[in-house]
Design an enzyme around this catalytic site. Sequence first.
Site, PDB file in Angstrom:
ATOM      1  N   ARG A   1       5.272  -7.552  10.899  1.00 49.77           N
ATOM      2  CA  ARG A   1       6.496  -6.772  10.669  1.00 49.77           C
ATOM      3  C   ARG A   1       7.629  -7.678  10.211  1.00 49.77           C
ATOM      4  O   ARG A   1       8.634  -7.223   9.694  1.00 49.77           O
ATOM      5  CB  ARG A   1       6.959  -6.051  11.951  1.00 49.77           C
ATOM      6  CG  ARG A   1       6.037  -4.998  12.548  1.00 49.77           C
ATOM      7  CD  ARG A   1       5.544  -4.011  11.547  1.00 49.77           C
ATOM      8  NE  ARG A   1       4.235  -4.431  11.034  1.00 49.77           N
ATOM      9  CZ  ARG A   1       3.697  -3.960   9.914  1.00 49.77           C
ATOM     10  NH1 ARG A   1       4.324  -3.093   9.180  1.00 49.77           N
ATOM     11  NH2 ARG A   1       2.507  -4.383   9.516  1.00 49.77           N
TER      12      ARG A   1
ATOM     13  N   ASP B   1      -1.872   7.834   3.872  1.00 56.25           N
ATOM     14  CA  ASP B   1      -1.457   6.473   4.241  1.00 56.25           C
ATOM     15  C   ASP B   1      -2.008   6.153   5.634  1.00 56.25           C
ATOM     16  O   ASP B   1      -2.297   7.061   6.409  1.00 56.25           O
ATOM     17  CB  ASP B   1       0.083   6.380   4.255  1.00 56.25           C
ATOM     18  CG  ASP B   1       0.588   4.926   4.197  1.00 56.25           C
ATOM     19  OD1 ASP B   1      -0.252   3.996   4.208  1.00 56.25           O
ATOM     20  OD2 ASP B   1       1.814   4.727   4.137  1.00 56.25           O
ATOM     21  N   GLU B   2      -2.160   4.881   5.959  1.00 51.36           N
ATOM     22  CA  GLU B   2      -2.651   4.447   7.284  1.00 51.36           C
ATOM     23  C   GLU B   2      -4.005   5.096   7.600  1.00 51.36           C
ATOM     24  O   GLU B   2      -4.247   5.541   8.729  1.00 51.36           O
ATOM     25  CB  GLU B   2      -1.647   4.798   8.389  1.00 51.36           C
ATOM     26  CG  GLU B   2      -0.222   4.339   8.136  1.00 51.36           C
ATOM     27  CD  GLU B   2       0.041   2.889   8.519  1.00 51.36           C
ATOM     28  OE1 GLU B   2      -0.930   2.190   8.900  1.00 51.36           O
ATOM     29  OE2 GLU B   2       1.195   2.457   8.409  1.00 51.36           O
TER      30      GLU B   2
ATOM     31  N   LYS C   1       0.826  -1.208   0.000  1.00 53.89           N
ATOM     32  CA  LYS C   1       0.000   0.000   0.000  1.00 53.89           C
ATOM     33  C   LYS C   1       0.860   1.259   0.000  1.00 53.89           C
ATOM     34  O   LYS C   1       0.631   2.183  -0.767  1.00 53.89           O
ATOM     35  CB  LYS C   1      -0.914   0.021   1.246  1.00 53.89           C
ATOM     36  CG  LYS C   1      -1.901  -1.122   1.308  1.00 53.89           C
ATOM     37  CD  LYS C   1      -2.805  -1.010   2.523  1.00 53.89           C
ATOM     38  CE  LYS C   1      -2.081  -1.159   3.845  1.00 53.89           C
ATOM     39  NZ  LYS C   1      -1.448  -2.470   4.056  1.00 53.89           N
ATOM     40  N   THR C   2       1.840   1.262   0.895  1.00 50.83           N
ATOM     41  CA  THR C   2       2.707   2.434   0.966  1.00 50.83           C
ATOM     42  C   THR C   2       3.487   2.587  -0.338  1.00 50.83           C
ATOM     43  O   THR C   2       3.722   3.690  -0.817  1.00 50.83           O
ATOM     44  CB  THR C   2       3.650   2.317   2.181  1.00 50.83           C
ATOM     45  OG1 THR C   2       2.848   2.155   3.346  1.00 50.83           O
ATOM     46  CG2 THR C   2       4.520   3.551   2.342  1.00 50.83           C
TER      47      THR C   2
ATOM     48  N   GLN D   1      -5.390  -3.240  10.929  1.00 53.10           N
ATOM     49  CA  GLN D   1      -4.267  -2.617  11.626  1.00 53.10           C
ATOM     50  C   GLN D   1      -4.676  -1.323  12.336  1.00 53.10           C
ATOM     51  O   GLN D   1      -3.837  -0.489  12.641  1.00 53.10           O
ATOM     52  CB  GLN D   1      -3.125  -2.335  10.645  1.00 53.10           C
ATOM     53  CG  GLN D   1      -2.490  -3.604  10.114  1.00 53.10           C
ATOM     54  CD  GLN D   1      -1.307  -3.286   9.214  1.00 53.10           C
ATOM     55  OE1 GLN D   1      -0.262  -2.860   9.670  1.00 53.10           O
ATOM     56  NE2 GLN D   1      -1.487  -3.484   7.917  1.00 53.10           N
TER      57      GLN D   1
HETATM   58  P1  ATP Z   1       1.779  -2.159   5.986  1.00 50.20           P
HETATM   59  O1  ATP Z   1       0.354  -2.613   6.004  1.00 50.20           O
HETATM   60  O2  ATP Z   1       2.596  -2.890   6.995  1.00 50.20           O
HETATM   61  O3  ATP Z   1       1.906  -0.673   6.051  1.00 50.20           O
HETATM   62  P2  ATP Z   1       2.107  -1.980   3.138  1.00 50.20           P
HETATM   63  O4  ATP Z   1       0.878  -2.557   2.552  1.00 50.20           O
HETATM   64  O5  ATP Z   1       2.211  -0.512   3.179  1.00 50.20           O
HETATM   65  O6  ATP Z   1       2.375  -2.617   4.568  1.00 50.20           O
HETATM   66  P3  ATP Z   1       4.653  -1.868   1.825  1.00 50.20           P
HETATM   67  O7  ATP Z   1       5.450  -1.440   2.999  1.00 50.20           O
HETATM   68  O8  ATP Z   1       4.332  -0.884   0.779  1.00 50.20           O
HETATM   69  O9  ATP Z   1       3.322  -2.586   2.321  1.00 50.20           O
HETATM   70  O10 ATP Z   1       5.341  -3.127   1.130  1.00 50.20           O
HETATM   71  C1  ATP Z   1       5.807  -4.244   1.890  1.00 50.20           C
HETATM   72  C2  ATP Z   1       7.069  -4.801   1.265  1.00 50.20           C
HETATM   73  O11 ATP Z   1       6.777  -5.420   0.014  1.00 50.20           O
HETATM   74  C3  ATP Z   1       8.089  -3.731   0.970  1.00 50.20           C
HETATM   75  O12 ATP Z   1       9.370  -4.249   1.220  1.00 50.20           O
HETATM   76  C4  ATP Z   1       7.888  -3.467  -0.523  1.00 50.20           C
HETATM   77  O13 ATP Z   1       9.052  -2.972  -1.119  1.00 50.20           O
HETATM   78  C5  ATP Z   1       7.536  -4.839  -1.037  1.00 50.20           C
HETATM   79  N1  ATP Z   1       6.671  -4.815  -2.246  1.00 50.20           N
HETATM   80  C6  ATP Z   1       5.493  -4.183  -2.384  1.00 50.20           C
HETATM   81  N2  ATP Z   1       4.962  -4.403  -3.597  1.00 50.20           N
HETATM   82  C7  ATP Z   1       5.829  -5.198  -4.273  1.00 50.20           C
HETATM   83  C8  ATP Z   1       5.856  -5.775  -5.581  1.00 50.20           C
HETATM   84  N3  ATP Z   1       4.867  -5.597  -6.463  1.00 50.20           N
HETATM   85  N4  ATP Z   1       6.927  -6.535  -5.895  1.00 50.20           N
HETATM   86  C9  ATP Z   1       7.920  -6.737  -5.025  1.00 50.20           C
HETATM   87  N5  ATP Z   1       7.956  -6.231  -3.785  1.00 50.20           N
HETATM   88  C10 ATP Z   1       6.926  -5.453  -3.397  1.00 50.20           C
HETATM   89 MG    MG Z   2       2.401   0.840   4.802  1.00 49.05          MG
END
Ligand code: ATP
Ligand code: MG
Length: 657
Positions: free
Chosen positions: A606, A216-217, A30-31, A247
């Site tokens: 995490r 975000d969040e 997402k981030t 979360q």
């Molecule tokens: P959270 O809910 O904990 O905030 P998030 O949904 O924001 O997590 P991110 O932090 O954006 O997730 O991504 C998690 C990990 O996966 C990061 O290391 C990111 O670089 C990797 N990632 C995200 N999308 C891809 C993708 N399409 N291919 C490879 N790696 C990815």
């Molecule tokens: Mg995130």
Amino acid sequence: MDAGLNDAQKLAVNTLAGPMLVLAGAGSGKTRVVTFRIANLIKHGTKPSRILAVTFTNKAAQEMQHRVAELISLKPDERPEISTFHSLCVRILRRQAEVLGYPAKFSILDASDQSSICRKVLREIRMADSTLRPRDLQYLISHWKNRGIRVAQAAHIATTDKEHIAAVGYRRYQDELMRCAAVDFDDLLLLVDDLFGTYPDIRKQEASRFDHLLVDEYQDTNGIQYNIVRALAEGHRNICVVGDDDQSIYGFRGSEVEHILSFPRDWSGATEIRLEANYRSVGSILELANTLIAYNSNRFDKILKAARPGGKRPRIEQFKDEESEAEEVVKSIRIQIARGERNPREIAILFRTNEQPRVFEQELRKHDIPYVILGSKSFFDRKEVKDIVSYLRVLSNPQDEPSMRRIVNAPPRGISNASVMKLIDVATEHGVSLWEVMLDDEALKILAVPARDAVRNFIELIRRGIKLFEERIDADRLQQFITDCRYEKEVARNSNDDAEREMRWSSVEEVVNSVSSFTEKRTSPKLESFLEEIALAASDMEEDKDKQLDKDAVALLTLHASKGLEYPVVYMVGLEEGILPHKRAVAVEGEAVNEERRLAYVGVTRAQDELTMSMALTRRKWGRVYEQIPSRFLFEMIGQADNPNAYNPGKKVRSGK
Ligand code: ATP
Ligand code: MG
């Protein structure tokens, strides 16, 4: 631009207009979508300065700024505005506070200033501490503010005696703040909400600064933040929010998960996107997380599959007490580092309460393993740091009474506490600030001649300081002022020996250092912006997180502070009833425990490659030993929620099928 994105992410990144919701589980990118989308908007011709992105912590904001810069080259003065809700609101208020009756240079109070105001207020309404303690008042005021309850409403909704008194206290507290030209942390949001509600022109003016808003969040927004988002985006409707209902961990601060679930209703025509692949954790870790969170009812059902199936099985371990828990966890960390399998910075220890890290710290020190405590306020809690910052706050806003009281006689300069109290009485009576009374020669006559002279000398000192920092702040000027204050006398007075004096003096030095790194970052370093940065950093304690980036150290952090972060190796410690779930939640059960479960879910998710969860069978509290019961979340994770005997105390238990 599309490299490293899956189809759903691509859709999110390439839909450039209109409302959009990305609701998806942990680690699903997402981030990543938010950062790529910002870069893509710029690539398609949006001026960076027309984009506003809001995240939860300063660290996350910096990280995002950094990632966007990696994706697209930007001129230093052409950057998107990426900030937390609080810093966004500070900027709005600096421009607009005057219509609300505050000077543009208002001070931002911290928790200890708030508590000293609460004490004063309760003294004035002559409340014995037993009826309502200052910290109860502080808690209730913040509780109300986070739910958007203003002074007038508080009196209406108060039911118990305590609440009625607190409502009276709340009114006085706000009057006090106004008199000191100060706002507290919660006010930053509340005042912007007031501003937008009362002055539609100002709302339009502020909203028109941007064409795109990304959040975000989003699951952790409270009602006030929700209003602010709406007010800023309703004109252009280019609003993209990302989050995960599982979360949501700030319910105790008034955040409402409903906001994210009702987004499609609030913003008709919204594009909805789900991300279903978790790129962060190996399959075995994700499985535990999914099993755990399924115990929460009322959730938005999401699919989350591991992009990296398999992986090392998470471990669950029991120890006889908290000391052996710390010893063993640190031993296992030590081995991995010694064997060269991991660098310290790849490892995190996550805990629920602030009492937990002490034993881990001791162990880590004993074995010389570098570590950082993230989310600790310690730097800002040191007396010397608070004193110097208070001086600076007084120079920026002499009406700031909590700061003024801190430093007026530090070092001792002949203005006794009794004299200060006399002056404050006069100030309160006339509804003016302490500073204004000091400037009034007539009013000063209530003091004896020596005290009067001392006040006049003090005024001169402050005036010299105001002049010194008029144009800019830098390390030289600060040092000059510290000498002018004779602050070394204060350090000497509080130190028992040379070693202590040196330690205290090094805190002063650190403030000077922080000014110096601040001036390096700015073209025109102003005193006010420095104070702002300090206030915001102290508040979400993100300052410390930067330390880990340049330090190869094991991270110790609370589950709350771990949101959005990831580590290859994670230890979640203290998985016991009363700790996680926290005893306050256990006392009421229901939604409170669900929130703790989400917190546990945040912790588990995490971990990228390895996860160890542990508990102690006994734990010392105030010197007595108590038996501990394994956290219900452990049973749930291993699919044995209905079978407490699945746990065999005394034996190390490993999870798995
Ligand atoms: P959270 O809910 O904990 O905030 P998030 O949904 O924001 O997590 P991110 O932090 O954006 O997730 O991504 C998690 C990990 O996966 C990061 O290391 C990111 O670089 C990797 N990632 C995200 N999308 C891809 C993708 N399409 N291919 C490879 N790696 C990815
Ligand atoms: Mg995130």
